[in-house]
Write a protein that holds these residues in place. Structure first.
Motif: not given
Length: 702
Positions: A168-189
């Motif tokens: 799940t987290l891998g897929i969300v990170l993928n979504a963050c990359s294509s949106l360039c959503d660094i904020e959420l990506g760091k949150h997921i991290h």
DNA sequence: CTAGGGTTAG
């Protein structure tokens, strides 16, 4: 159908029979069975998709839910939504809709067939969901380029108390990359650290590519280093991360490290590595990787071959590339595109105008062959071909390609649109360039920059600067190339104050460090205004060594404004940079000659003798009706008399119009008894020849 | 059943 009833026992399709024909590992109760093998196991019963479907449809038998799996799998392979719908209807009719496993798979199948609405409907109607169901829906949105919806689903899941897995987290990170959503990506991290799965390979790999795509190579490298059991994918991810962030050489070092760690690369690694070789033109290493690919059995993999072929083309090894191309079993669209783009790249590589011209013609020929073979061009094809047309200054072909982009609908693509703007600009039609720009539905920074530069090149400084302000107004951030266009617009119009203001804007507001081209614009401006001292001041202010181009601008200025001393200095500097350059020697010699500085004349002559500097190798070529004619100063021509006469007439006309031929252009070298022809004389010959051989009013593009 | 990597463009 005679053999079919034998497997229908009672009210259930008996799956036991299959087991006898399949390896023991292929247990149907085990849900991790290999579906492909299962489908193969159906073969002895001649149960193809249609038969199996009608078997279920005809009888009133209860069907084990796992029976649907290979059939659904086949739907994915055939990308057949209608078949999925038929199976879906059966699943509901026969009561298997309570099987969460099957319904989750159905979500997947709909997603993979690109029908997210249906996937969502299945999901919404489920009485129960598990993490995999949620994750499947999210994955579907990511793969159908709706990353925002994937994130919405993730948030919904978290709200109802779902517990994400590493998938799940891998897929969300993928979504963050294509949106360039660094904020959420760091949150997921953050979640990842909380769950303590940072060291997990699947998570580490996802983090690595997330940070890479967001432009943070440092974090990508950190994620890679923290990964405990690095697999091929981890290495491939980090190698690509280096390449994507402009550190191709580092990527190649990582590849060498990977090999020394004993990790065997796969086809993905090899293609990635080859593309890095391409960027930094590492033909030697690329050739080694080529042999490695063959040794590891990936020699016939299409993407691997494509990237090797492209590398050879970019390095100028046409015969090697051609050998690969001819030996390929299947030629994909990418292969054709790589072939065309490769020849387009070779145009920049060409040592002289003629080889550049031939690479371009070859690229257009390949494009024709591609179309004849029935392959449909795509946006990559069109943008390469348009670039070739601009480099060739081939307006007619460019227009034809323009028509084709309209017909195929690829004109709406930003890159194609931008290439079209460049093509019309290069072919001298600023009107059509700006029309193409206006008609674009979306514009990138590169589109804006191309148009600004085009206006500047045509001396339309006001339009260029207006466009730049429009661009800033809508919030597009300029880069250093944009500023080259802006500064050259100011330079053309002699707008000193504006030029300096934009130069400061670039440094202070946009934090862009000036490069050589920016200084060249400013220096050119001062030179053309006759402010040679200011120009020289600017040269002295630069933090780096002035380029050849900068010295030549200054020399030209010094000559036309009589600043002899500075001119001699600049010419000597230029000679330092280009020690063996014939043209520069002649330039310097001419300058001393016209100043009657005989001491320097003999000094330069001696230098030329020592360096074995011979005749000017200057020659030109012209293409008339697809035939190339080349001109060398000493060449004999068929129409020599006519050409000479035309040139004389033109010179006379120019004289009448007030143009004064620079007296020092023609110099006789008594010692060698050769006539030194003025620079670009062959160009004059070529243009005159062109004038004689084209219909009246035809245009000649330089 | 859900993932992580690749080729061609301005």
């Amino acid at each position: 159908m005679a053999s079919l009833p034998s497997i229908v026992v009672g009210n259930t399709i008996k799956l036991d029979r299959f087991k006898k024909h399949t390896p023991s590992s292929l247990s149907l109760e085990n849900r991790n069975f290999n579906t492909k093998e299962f489908v193969k196991a159906l073969d002895p019963f001649h149960l193809d998709f249609r038969e199996a479907l009608s078997l279920i449809q005809e009888g009133n038998t209860k069907v084990e839910s796992s029976f649907y799996i290979p059939l659904l799998q086949e739907c994915i392979e055939k990308n057949s939504v209608s078949d999925v719908q038929a199976l879906h209807a059966l699943v509901i009719k026969r009561g298997s809709y309570q099987d969460l496993f099957l319904m989750t798979f159905l979500v997947n199948v709909y997603a993979k067939c690109g029908t997210m609405e249906s996937a969502r409907k299945v999901f919404d109607n489920l009485p129960k969901r598990n993490v995999v169901t949620w994750t499947s829906l999210m994955s579907g949105y990511v793969h159908n380029s709706q990353p925002l919806l994937a994130i919405t689903v993730f948030k919904e899941m978290m709200e109802v108390g779902g517990y994400p897995t590493n998938y799940t987290l891998g897929i969300v990170l993928n979504a963050c990359s294509s949106l360039c959503d660094i904020e959420l990506g760091k949150h997921i991290h953050g979640y990842i650290i909380k769950y303590g799965i940072e060291y997990d390979a699947s998570i580490g790999n996802a983090l690595c590519s997330f940070y890479s795509k967001c432009g943070s190579l440092d974090m990508a490298l950190k994620a890679f280093c923290r990964t405990r059991e690095k697999n091929v994918i981890s290495w491939t991810a980090v190698i690509s991360a280096c390449g994507d962030n402009g550190h191709s050489a580092m990527g190649l070092d990582m590849f060498v490290e990977m090999l020394s760690e004993g990790v065997e690369p796969n086809e993905f690694t090899l293609t990635s590595v080859l593309s890095l070789c391409c960027i930094i033109q590492a033909l030697g290493l690329g050739t080694q990787v080529h042999s490695l690919s063959i040794k590891l059995g990936y020699g016939t993999q299409i993407p691997v071959t494509n990237s090797i072929m492209y590398l050879y083309l970019k390095s100028g090894c046409i015969s090697e590339a051609k050998k690969l191309f001819d030996g390929m079993n299947t030629i994909s669209l990418v292969t054709w595109n790589a072939m065309i783009a490769g020849h387009a790249q070779m145009m920049d590589l060409g040592q002289d105008g003629l080889s550049t011209h031939f690479s371009g013609i070859e690229a257009l020929k390949i494009f024709q062959r591609m179309k004849r073979s029935g392959m449909k061009p795509d946006l990559y094809t069109f943008s390469s071909v348009l670039t070739v047309c601009s480099n060739l200054v081939a307006l007619e072909q460019g227009e034809q390609v323009h028509a084709q982009t309209i017909k195929t609908g690829f004109l709406s693509d930003v890159v194609v649109g931008t290439a079209l703007v460049n093509m019309y600009n290069k072919c001298g039609s600023i009107g059509r360039a700006s029309k193409a720009f206006i008609e674009m539905s979306t514009r990138t920074l590169i589109s804006w920059t191309s148009m600004i530069t085009a206006f500047a090149q045509h001396g339309l400084s006001q339009q260029a600067l207006q466009l730049f302000e429009d661009m800033r107004f809508i919030g597009v951030r300029p880069n250093k190339i944009t500023f080259v266009g802006v500064l050259s617009a100011c330079s053309q119009a002699g707008m000193v104050d504006e030029a300096l203001a934009y130069f400061n804007l670039m440094k202070n507001e946009y934090k862009i460090n000036p490069v050589m081209d920016h200084f060249a614009c400013l220096i050119d401006m001062f030179v053309r205004l006759g402010q040679i001292e200011q120009a020289f001041d600017f040269i002295k202010k630069m933090e780096f060594m002035p380029s050849e181009f900068i010295w030549s601008i200054l020399i030209a200025g010094c000559r036309s404004h009589g600043k002899l001393e500075l001119g001699f200095y600049a010419a000597e500097q230029l000679l330092d940079l280009k020690p063996k350059d014939t043209e520069t020697y002649f330039l310097l010699l001419n300058m001393y000659l016209s100043a009657s500085r005989w001491k320097d004349v003999s000094r330069v002559r001696k230098m030329m003798k020592d360096e074995k500097i011979g005749k000017l190798k200057d020659w030109s070529w012209i293409s008339i009706r697809n035939k190339v004619f080349s001109f060398k100063p000493e060449n004999r021509l068929n129409q020599e008399g006519e050409v000479a006469k035309l040139l004389e007439d033109l010179q006379e006309k120019a004289r009448v119009l007030g143009y004064q031929l620079q007296a020092n252009l023609e110099v006789v070298d008594e010692e060698e008894e050769t006539t030194l022809l003025p620079a670009h004389h062959s160009e004059k010959l070529a243009v005159a020849f062109g004038l004689l051989n084209t219909s009246n009013g035809g245009q000649i593009w330089a």
